[in-house]
Design a protein around this motif. Structure first.
Motif, PDB file in Angstrom:
ATOM      1  N   SER A  45      -3.307  -0.814  20.355  1.00  0.00           N
ATOM      2  CA  SER A  45      -2.103  -0.674  19.237  1.00  0.00           C
ATOM      3  C   SER A  45      -2.307  -1.788  18.177  1.00  0.00           C
ATOM      4  O   SER A  45      -1.937  -2.147  17.317  1.00  0.00           O
ATOM      5  N   GLN A  46      -3.124  -2.893  18.903  1.00  0.00           N
ATOM      6  CA  GLN A  46      -3.492  -4.150  17.925  1.00  0.00           C
ATOM      7  C   GLN A  46      -4.146  -3.872  16.661  1.00  0.00           C
ATOM      8  O   GLN A  46      -4.043  -4.494  15.722  1.00  0.00           O
ATOM      9  N   ILE A  47      -4.817  -2.635  16.622  1.00  0.00           N
ATOM     10  CA  ILE A  47      -5.756  -2.320  15.460  1.00  0.00           C
ATOM     11  C   ILE A  47      -4.829  -1.978  14.492  1.00  0.00           C
ATOM     12  O   ILE A  47      -5.017  -2.162  13.346  1.00  0.00           O
ATOM     13  N   LEU A  48      -3.542  -1.432  14.584  1.00  0.00           N
ATOM     14  CA  LEU A  48      -2.549  -1.319  13.724  1.00  0.00           C
ATOM     15  C   LEU A  48      -2.036  -2.576  12.830  1.00  0.00           C
ATOM     16  O   LEU A  48      -1.980  -2.543  11.540  1.00  0.00           O
ATOM     17  N   ASP A  49      -1.997  -3.705  13.620  1.00  0.00           N
ATOM     18  CA  ASP A  49      -1.728  -5.039  13.109  1.00  0.00           C
ATOM     19  C   ASP A  49      -2.876  -5.477  12.234  1.00  0.00           C
ATOM     20  O   ASP A  49      -2.700  -5.948  11.172  1.00  0.00           O
ATOM     21  N   ILE A  50      -4.021  -5.142  12.460  1.00  0.00           N
ATOM     22  CA  ILE A  50      -5.356  -5.719  11.796  1.00  0.00           C
ATOM     23  C   ILE A  50      -5.403  -4.845  10.640  1.00  0.00           C
ATOM     24  O   ILE A  50      -5.532  -5.584   9.616  1.00  0.00           O
ATOM     25  N   ILE A  51      -5.464  -3.611  10.565  1.00  0.00           N
ATOM     26  CA  ILE A  51      -5.516  -3.000   9.442  1.00  0.00           C
ATOM     27  C   ILE A  51      -4.267  -3.101   8.538  1.00  0.00           C
ATOM     28  O   ILE A  51      -4.608  -3.249   7.382  1.00  0.00           O
ATOM     29  N   SER A  52      -3.271  -3.118   9.111  1.00  0.00           N
ATOM     30  CA  SER A  52      -2.132  -3.268   7.973  1.00  0.00           C
ATOM     31  C   SER A  52      -2.342  -4.716   7.225  1.00  0.00           C
ATOM     32  O   SER A  52      -1.608  -5.004   6.253  1.00  0.00           O
ATOM     33  N   ALA A  53      -2.626  -5.697   8.177  1.00  0.00           N
ATOM     34  CA  ALA A  53      -2.692  -7.104   7.568  1.00  0.00           C
ATOM     35  C   ALA A  53      -3.567  -6.930   6.462  1.00  0.00           C
ATOM     36  O   ALA A  53      -3.457  -7.480   5.399  1.00  0.00           O
ATOM     37  N   ALA A  54      -4.643  -6.189   6.706  1.00  0.00           N
ATOM     38  CA  ALA A  54      -5.709  -6.398   5.877  1.00  0.00           C
ATOM     39  C   ALA A  54      -5.025  -5.317   4.366  1.00  0.00           C
ATOM     40  O   ALA A  54      -5.347  -6.130   3.170  1.00  0.00           O
ATOM     41  N   VAL A  55      -4.440  -4.481   4.601  1.00  0.00           N
ATOM     42  CA  VAL A  55      -3.815  -3.745   3.518  1.00  0.00           C
ATOM     43  C   VAL A  55      -2.899  -4.470   2.781  1.00  0.00           C
ATOM     44  O   VAL A  55      -2.791  -4.282   1.678  1.00  0.00           O
ATOM     45  N   ILE A  56      -1.883  -5.132   3.606  1.00  0.00           N
ATOM     46  CA  ILE A  56      -0.830  -5.825   2.907  1.00  0.00           C
ATOM     47  C   ILE A  56      -1.590  -7.005   2.201  1.00  0.00           C
ATOM     48  O   ILE A  56      -1.391  -7.361   0.952  1.00  0.00           O
ATOM     49  N   GLY A  57      -2.692  -7.429   2.532  1.00  0.00           N
ATOM     50  CA  GLY A  57      -3.634  -8.283   1.843  1.00  0.00           C
ATOM     51  C   GLY A  57      -4.314  -8.004   0.765  1.00  0.00           C
ATOM     52  O   GLY A  57      -5.145  -8.691  -0.083  1.00  0.00           O
ATOM     53  N   GLY A  58      -4.055  -6.733   0.275  1.00  0.00           N
ATOM     54  CA  GLY A  58      -4.952  -6.130  -0.760  1.00  0.00           C
ATOM     55  C   GLY A  58      -6.175  -5.414  -0.579  1.00  0.00           C
ATOM     56  O   GLY A  58      -6.878  -5.042  -1.539  1.00  0.00           O
ATOM     57  N   VAL A  59      -6.519  -5.284   0.602  1.00  0.00           N
ATOM     58  CA  VAL A  59      -7.905  -4.485   0.966  1.00  0.00           C
ATOM     59  C   VAL A  59      -7.707  -3.107   0.811  1.00  0.00           C
ATOM     60  O   VAL A  59      -6.538  -2.668   1.452  1.00  0.00           O
ATOM     61  N   SER A  60      -8.547  -2.349  -0.071  1.00  0.00           N
ATOM     62  CA  SER A  60      -8.281  -0.911  -0.029  1.00  0.00           C
ATOM     63  C   SER A  60      -8.991  -0.525   0.985  1.00  0.00           C
ATOM     64  O   SER A  60     -10.178  -0.614   1.188  1.00  0.00           O
ATOM     65  N   VAL A  61      -8.341   0.736   1.859  1.00  0.00           N
ATOM     66  CA  VAL A  61      -8.912   1.420   2.652  1.00  0.00           C
ATOM     67  C   VAL A  61      -9.962   2.401   2.018  1.00  0.00           C
ATOM     68  O   VAL A  61     -10.977   2.949   2.707  1.00  0.00           O
ATOM     69  N   ASN A  62      -9.817   2.498   0.802  1.00  0.00           N
ATOM     70  CA  ASN A  62     -11.015   3.460   0.148  1.00  0.00           C
ATOM     71  C   ASN A  62     -12.291   2.733  -0.310  1.00  0.00           C
ATOM     72  O   ASN A  62     -13.479   3.100  -0.965  1.00  0.00           O
ATOM     73  N   GLY A  63     -12.274   1.434  -0.082  1.00  0.00           N
ATOM     74  CA  GLY A  63     -13.422   0.533  -0.313  1.00  0.00           C
ATOM     75  C   GLY A  63     -13.388   0.054  -1.674  1.00  0.00           C
ATOM     76  O   GLY A  63     -12.695   0.353  -2.471  1.00  0.00           O
ATOM     77  N   GLY A  64     -14.278  -1.154  -2.003  1.00  0.00           N
ATOM     78  CA  GLY A  64     -14.405  -1.782  -3.197  1.00  0.00           C
ATOM     79  C   GLY A  64     -13.562  -2.845  -3.349  1.00  0.00           C
ATOM     80  O   GLY A  64     -13.943  -3.473  -4.501  1.00  0.00           O
ATOM     81  N   LYS A  65     -12.367  -3.112  -2.720  1.00  0.00           N
ATOM     82  CA  LYS A  65     -11.467  -4.026  -3.334  1.00  0.00           C
ATOM     83  C   LYS A  65     -10.883  -4.939  -2.122  1.00  0.00           C
ATOM     84  O   LYS A  65     -10.742  -4.374  -1.003  1.00  0.00           O
ATOM     85  N   GLY A  66     -10.605  -6.137  -2.239  1.00  0.00           N
ATOM     86  CA  GLY A  66     -10.220  -6.990  -1.283  1.00  0.00           C
ATOM     87  C   GLY A  66     -10.842  -8.345  -0.881  1.00  0.00           C
ATOM     88  O   GLY A  66     -12.126  -8.185  -1.254  1.00  0.00           O
ATOM     89  N   ARG A  67     -10.175  -9.140  -0.459  1.00  0.00           N
ATOM     90  CA  ARG A  67     -10.900 -10.568  -0.087  1.00  0.00           C
ATOM     91  C   ARG A  67     -10.513 -11.100   1.329  1.00  0.00           C
ATOM     92  O   ARG A  67      -9.297 -10.684   1.758  1.00  0.00           O
ATOM     93  N   VAL A  68     -11.137 -11.702   2.166  1.00  0.00           N
ATOM     94  CA  VAL A  68     -10.954 -12.157   3.238  1.00  0.00           C
ATOM     95  C   VAL A  68      -9.601 -13.201   3.245  1.00  0.00           C
ATOM     96  O   VAL A  68      -8.842 -13.160   4.066  1.00  0.00           O
ATOM     97  N   ARG A  69      -9.497 -14.022   2.173  1.00  0.00           N
ATOM     98  CA  ARG A  69      -8.332 -14.973   2.022  1.00  0.00           C
ATOM     99  C   ARG A  69      -7.298 -14.206   2.238  1.00  0.00           C
ATOM    100  O   ARG A  69      -6.369 -14.557   2.864  1.00  0.00           O
ATOM    101  N   GLU A  70      -7.050 -13.045   1.457  1.00  0.00           N
ATOM    102  CA  GLU A  70      -5.761 -12.401   1.361  1.00  0.00           C
ATOM    103  C   GLU A  70      -5.591 -11.836   2.534  1.00  0.00           C
ATOM    104  O   GLU A  70      -4.255 -11.503   2.987  1.00  0.00           O
ATOM    105  N   ALA A  71      -6.556 -11.275   3.108  1.00  0.00           N
ATOM    106  CA  ALA A  71      -6.429 -10.516   4.465  1.00  0.00           C
ATOM    107  C   ALA A  71      -5.805 -11.506   5.458  1.00  0.00           C
ATOM    108  O   ALA A  71      -5.106 -10.950   6.356  1.00  0.00           O
ATOM    109  N   CYS A  72      -6.364 -12.593   5.522  1.00  0.00           N
ATOM    110  CA  CYS A  72      -5.971 -13.406   6.536  1.00  0.00           C
ATOM    111  C   CYS A  72      -4.322 -13.831   6.180  1.00  0.00           C
ATOM    112  O   CYS A  72      -3.640 -14.083   7.271  1.00  0.00           O
ATOM    113  N   LEU A  73      -3.969 -14.052   4.865  1.00  0.00           N
ATOM    114  CA  LEU A  73      -2.559 -14.343   4.631  1.00  0.00           C
ATOM    115  C   LEU A  73      -1.670 -13.067   5.083  1.00  0.00           C
ATOM    116  O   LEU A  73      -0.590 -13.414   5.865  1.00  0.00           O
ATOM    117  N   GLY A  74      -2.404 -11.845   5.090  1.00  0.00           N
ATOM    118  CA  GLY A  74      -1.753 -10.616   5.494  1.00  0.00           C
ATOM    119  C   GLY A  74      -1.584 -10.679   6.921  1.00  0.00           C
ATOM    120  O   GLY A  74      -0.399 -10.634   7.616  1.00  0.00           O
TER     121      GLY A  74
END
Lengths: 509, 317
Positions: free
Chosen positions: B240-269
């Motif tokens: 279930s931890q993968i849900l936390d990981i993906i949502s952290a990334a998405v909340i941080g502005g990473v697009s699951v369609n690719g091409g968008k997002g930064r590590v910095r923001e994903a970490c804040l997520g």
């Protein structure tokens, strides 16, 4: 619906914040006539059509009259009810459905068996569609799945759809841009048939030849103003171009024989998975070599197989390096070449990225530091800006997102991208597709300039005139095979067609 | 000066809004939840978040190419179990730590090879990897579980080291993705694979590398989690931890369609999501409610993110 006898537009203007897209345009159209609408990109053609189609409202003071009565076209539905139908440039069909379902897709409700029935009366639907297809002189099976149709047949479906909705005023927007020559001839037959049946037809096109062979009169737009309204019999091409551009374009002349300079690239027996089959050619330094063939002849496949985008099944490539022509692998060749592909959106651009990132993508390694690979974004910006200036990209700055540019400017961004890499050889597949006349001339001049400096080009173009004015030498492909080579002195439509015609005759035997 | 400030604000809208949300949350919590703002709790929170945040950073590389990696927590557990097994059988802690990194890189490489070279579907490949890695961890740790490690390991990877590791790893990964030509190629691929190929990018190699990076990040997280419980178990990477990981990334502005997002923001997520768990823990909310509430908050946050991009799109058109 009553028969439409006339359509008049009076003093139509349209302003967007900061831009006047149309100012004070008036014209009229009558049944049984084909009215051409021409103008460079951004001249206001689309705005005009969108007003007729109900997608945009004209500014106050403008009037649209049908049969002398003023009408309001508040939305696309109102346009349909008035008998105005759009045949779009991009062919839009439901691929997995049947022909008759596609034609009647706009209003399934009408075809229910009873008022409260959930079942469609398919028999009646097919009969209705058959009627329209017959009127168009087509023998497409109403039961065929749409994915089995050719592009031309799919377009015919769109026309049938327009007729079934009661369209009397038909707007064709660049209908030939994805059709082969045969299909274009068929389309023209159909348009002439519709014309004889008394439809009002508008025809927008970049191809002036089409305007001259099809239209009865032509309306020219430039910067939102009407700059020409003439019977086609009263004008010639030069005059028309003059109306479109406001000044005469000079034909480009190019002299010198480049076929005598050293060979930089030699392809031997190139074969792909299906196409091409066993193609060999040589390319000289500074030469512009044309590859001509019909749609589906394997032109693009030749580039894809040779450059390693698709699998190459057989063949050898030789490249001149350090003064010697030596065999080279596709991987090693790629750093020396550029490849402008046909699909601007499919494999040309990074649409959601900036102009800068797009331009530097061809040679991003150049902007990276040696040790960490850190990008020098300042250098990227400087070089992008200078290239944007060189190829005349119109944009606010290099950080603008590419999807917001017009088609012509997007094409120039791709050209800038390959000029940044400055390869020895540039492969271009339809370099001026969907680009207006002004931009087209600019692109052709850029190609000339670069070739004078020693860059070699291999260019595919469907437009005979373009390829004849650009190239020093043309090779002709037919069904994946090389069937002829014509040098500059012998350029003519006949000489190019001859190769293909002789092949088709062989087939007929 | 104010001009510069404005531009800075404009260019960093995403991280600044996230920071604002986090700060507001912390301020509110410091008044409502006792102990929350204590030095101890904050450092605990950061070290707890570290493993999720580092895994999120790795997965961000994959997401930006337009791929998907749901095997991260399982790779984390498997590599940790193998590493601890080596540590307890050889007694060599350094060797074991290196083994953790090698195993995680290897499992990531298998993912990458199957996806980039064999052109298999990322979701299917990493789903299979998830079960394979969990199985591997279960088999090696056996029924009785692995022995406890000597305290030297937990002493070295104490919470200050872990916080340091998080900051350094996030900074390095953000730099690689956003500032280097390797990273730019990842964005090119995520934006348009075909155009990237024509531009001369070696798509296969780059895509493969992102799965290896994601794997190694899972390995680092495995080391952190191992130090935390002084041993390794298959269950320390719950699926279930993968849900936390993906949502952290998405909340941080990473697009699951690719091409968008930064590590910095994903970490804040990741910090945001970790913060929520931590608070509920402090308030003594039962585990059953925790997942329920967390899930709702994630859906809410992702809904807002999607709404925001819809609005941005409309504005653009």
């Amino acid at each position: 619906m009553e028969k439409i006898q006339s359509l008049e537009l009076k003093n139509i203007s349209k302003s967007f914040p900061g831009v006047k897209a149309l100012s004070d345009v008036s014209f009229s159209a009558y049944p049984g006539k084909v009215c051409g609408i021409v103008g460079v990109n951004g001249a206001g053609k689309s705005t005009m059509m969108n007003i007729l189609g109900g997608l945009l409202q004209p500014d106050e003071g403008g009037k649209i009259l049908i049969n002398g009565r003023e009408v309001m076209i508040e939305n696309p539905k109102a346009a349909t009810e008035l008998g105005i139908a759009f045949i779009q440039q991009e062919i839009q069909v439901f691929d997995t459905m049947h022909v008759y379902e596609n034609v009647l897709a706009a209003d399934f409700d009408k075809w229910r068996k009873g008022k409260n029935s959930l079942v469609l009366d398919r028999k009646a639907m097919k009969k209705e569609v058959q009627k329209h297809l017959d009127a168009l002189g087509s023998n497409i099976d109403v039961d065929a799945p749409v994915y089995s149709l050719t592009v031309g047949e799919k377009q015919l479906l769109q026309i049938a759809r327009a007729l079934s909705e009661g369209g009397q005023i038909l707007l064709f927007d660049e209908p030939t841009s994805s059709l082969s020559d045969n299909e274009i001839a068929r389309l023209f037959e159909i348009i002439n048939k519709l014309k004889a049946q008394g439809y009002i037809i508008f025809y927008i096109s970049h191809f002036l030849d089409e305007i001259f062979s099809l239209c009865d009169n032509v309306i020219v737009l430039r910067d939102g103003k009407k700059t020409g309204d003439a019977l086609i019999s009263d004008i010639d091409k030069e005059k028309l171009v003059g109306m479109m551009l406001g000044h005469m374009v000079e034909g480009n002349a190019r002299s010198g024989v480049r076929a005598q300079s050293e060979v930089v690239l030699k392809a031997e027996h190139i074969s792909g998975v299906r196409l091409p089959k066993d193609i060999s050619f040589e390319l000289h330094k500074g030469e512009i070599l044309g590859v001509w063939g019909l749609l589906g002849s394997g032109r693009s496949e030749l580039f894809n197989a040779m450059l390693g985008i698709d699998k190459m099944m057989g063949g050898r490539i030789y490249y001149r390096e350090n003064g010697r022509l030596e065999e080279i692998s596709q991987k090693k060749l790629y750093p020396h070449i550029g490849y402008l592909t046909e699909g601007r959106h499919y494999d040309g651009l990074f649409l959601d990225m900036s102009i800068k990132s797009n331009i530097t993508s061809s040679d991003i390694g150049r902007f990276a530091s040696k040790f960490l690979g850190t990008l020098n974004t300042k250098k990227e910006a400087v070089e992008s800006r200078s290239l944007m200036k060189q190829v005349n990209v119109k944009a606010t700055d290099e950080n603008m997102i590419v999807s917001k540019l017009s088609g012509g400017n997007q094409q120039k961004v791709i050209i800038a991208k390959w000029f940044l890499k400055d390869p020895d050889i540039l492969f271009m597949d339809e370099p001026t597709k969907g680009v207006d006349i002004g931009a087209k001339a600019e692109i052709q001049n850029l190609i000339f300039e670069k070739s004078e400096k020693g860059m070699s080009f291999v260019i595919i173009s469907s437009e005979l005139e373009e390829i004849m004015s650009l190239c020093d030498r043309i090779i002709v492909v037919y069904e994946g095979r090389l069937v002829g080579e014509v040098s500059k002195a012998d350029f003519s439509k006949d000489s190019l067609m001859k190769g293909i015609v002789s092949q088709e005759e062989k087939h007929a035997d | 000066m104010s001009d510069k400030l404005k531009r800075f604000a404009h260019n960093n809208k995403q991280p600044l809004t996230m920071l604002a949300v986090i700060v507001i949350m912390f301020v509110v919590l410091s008044f409502t939840v006792q102990e929350f703002m204590s030095y101890n709790n904050i450092t605990n929170l950061l070290s707890e978040v570290a493993s999720i945040a580092i895994m999120t950073s790795g997965v961000t590389f994959v997401l930006v190419t337009g791929g998907m990696d749901i095997s991260s927590p399982s790779i984390m557990a498997a590599s940790a179990v193998v590493g601890v097994y080596v540590m307890t059988t050889t007694g060599n802690l350094v060797l074991g730590t290196i083994v953790v990194l090698l195993v995680s890189a290897g499992l990531g490489l298998i993912n990458g090879f199957a996806i980039a070279k064999l052109k298999m579907v990322p979701l299917v490949v990493t789903l299979s990897m998830m079960t394979v890695a969990t199985g591997l961890a279960t088999v090696i740790s056996g029924a009785r579980g692995l022995p406890i490690l000597p305290p030297a390991f937990a002493d070295f990877f104490n919470k200050y080291t872990v916080i340091g590791m998080l900051i350094v790893a996030a900074a390095i990964l953000d730099y690689i993705l956003y500032r280097t030509s390797f990273g730019r190629k990842i964005y090119y691929i995520g934006n348009n694979q075909n155009a990237a190929k024509v531009s001369g990018v070696n798509n296969d190699l780059i895509i493969m590398s992102t799965y290896v990076i994601s794997g190694v990040c899972a390995g680092i997280a495995g080391i952190i989690n191992t130090a935390n419980i002084s041993t390794a178990r298959a269950s320390m990477g719950p699926q279930s931890q993968i849900l936390d990981i993906i949502s952290a990334a998405v909340i941080g502005g990473v697009s699951v369609n690719g091409g968008k997002g930064r590590v910095r923001e994903a970490c804040l997520g990741a910090l945001l999501i970790g913060g929520i768990s931590n608070v509920m823990n402090l308030m003594g909310v039962s585990d059953y409610y925790t997942t329920l509430i967390k899930g709702s908050i994630i859906i809410f946050a992702m809904g807002i993110a999607s709404l925001r991009s819809n609005i941005a799109e409309k504005k653009g058109a």
